[in-house]
Design a protein around this motif. Sequence first.
Motif: not given
Length: 387
Positions: A367-369, A378, A364, A164, A371-375, A159
């Motif tokens: 963190l990209a994975r 949502q 990186d 990063r 972000d995709r999981h969070t999207l 969170r």
Amino acid sequence: MPVAVARPISLTAAERHRLKKAAHGHKTPHQDRIRVQIVLHAARGRGNASIARETGVHLDTVRTWRVRFADGGLPALADRKRCGRPRRFTPVQVAEVKALACQLPAETGTPLSRWSCPELAREVVARRIAGSISASTVRRWLREDALKPWQYRSWIFIRDPDFRPKAARVVDLYARVFDGVPLGADEYVVSSDEKTSVQARCRCHPTLAPGQARAMRVNHEYRRGGALAYLAAYDVHRARVFGRCEPTTGIVPFMNLVTQVMTGEPYASAKRVFWIVDNGSSHRGKTAIDRLTKAFPNAVMETPVHASWTNQVEIFFSVVQRKVVAPNDFTDLDQIRDRLRAFEDRYNATAQPFQWSFTTSDLDDLLARLDRHTLDRQKESSTAPAT
């Protein structure tokens, strides 16, 4: 009636070499070896009856493989494709079972925390995906995609918006780089943390040593002899551990560990000593950084939030847990202290730096994975029907 003439066999030099290699190879399957021997005998002009006696197979078998090689060459010696037993399950059914395994049981209304193969098989029948299915069939399908829904791992969701750059500094320090500049010979990286509540459990009956076909046996009942905290600092590149036992964790015990390390060489005269710690209460925030810098001006603290997995001392703690603490059978806290001190000496005498391979590029990607999981989550939440 005219007698059928055996098909003549002629071999090229390359074919003869491959056939002889297969005939005498230690790893050649028996049935392939027989087929190769039949062809080699036929190439020497032997008759089918003579080959059958030599190889110990039926005359029809010799005729079959002689004709097949004459018509198709070396590829014809392989088994032909067979239709086999008709499939009991369609590809759609297989996909539905795998999709069910990729769902949490609670999301499907099943009162389970995680799936097992027997439970999945029962659920497949209950949902009428298939009329009947065995747990072994489900297990075989899941193995094709390395699905193991009965296993789980805990993790911490990141969170911190500055995670990063903080984590990247730690990863770079492991590669002996700070802010893009390589570290000098007089700069060191120390990973530190606390292992809380190391308990002294005195077993009511002595632990029995292992024997033939018998594992070590530890009595289940024990008497509590108290607990202590084990604090450790691990020099990442020198693979050297500095540890101490304290009654509890806190600011004072942590600073005692720092003093123990920083007052000795080569750290006392070092240009910089980087301390990598987690976000624990004893070394959290700017106050902890100022406290450390005031006591030791050449100390630099790095504290990424939710990144204990980047702290290499955790790997050392896992070694301590496996080799020193478990199974827990100590008469008192003094025995734990003595065992930990002795293990530190033993470890420092032979240890090599951990082979750390996680780079900033891997960070990186991670963190990209996330972000995709969070999207995705949502989107699922926004499209879910209201209840």
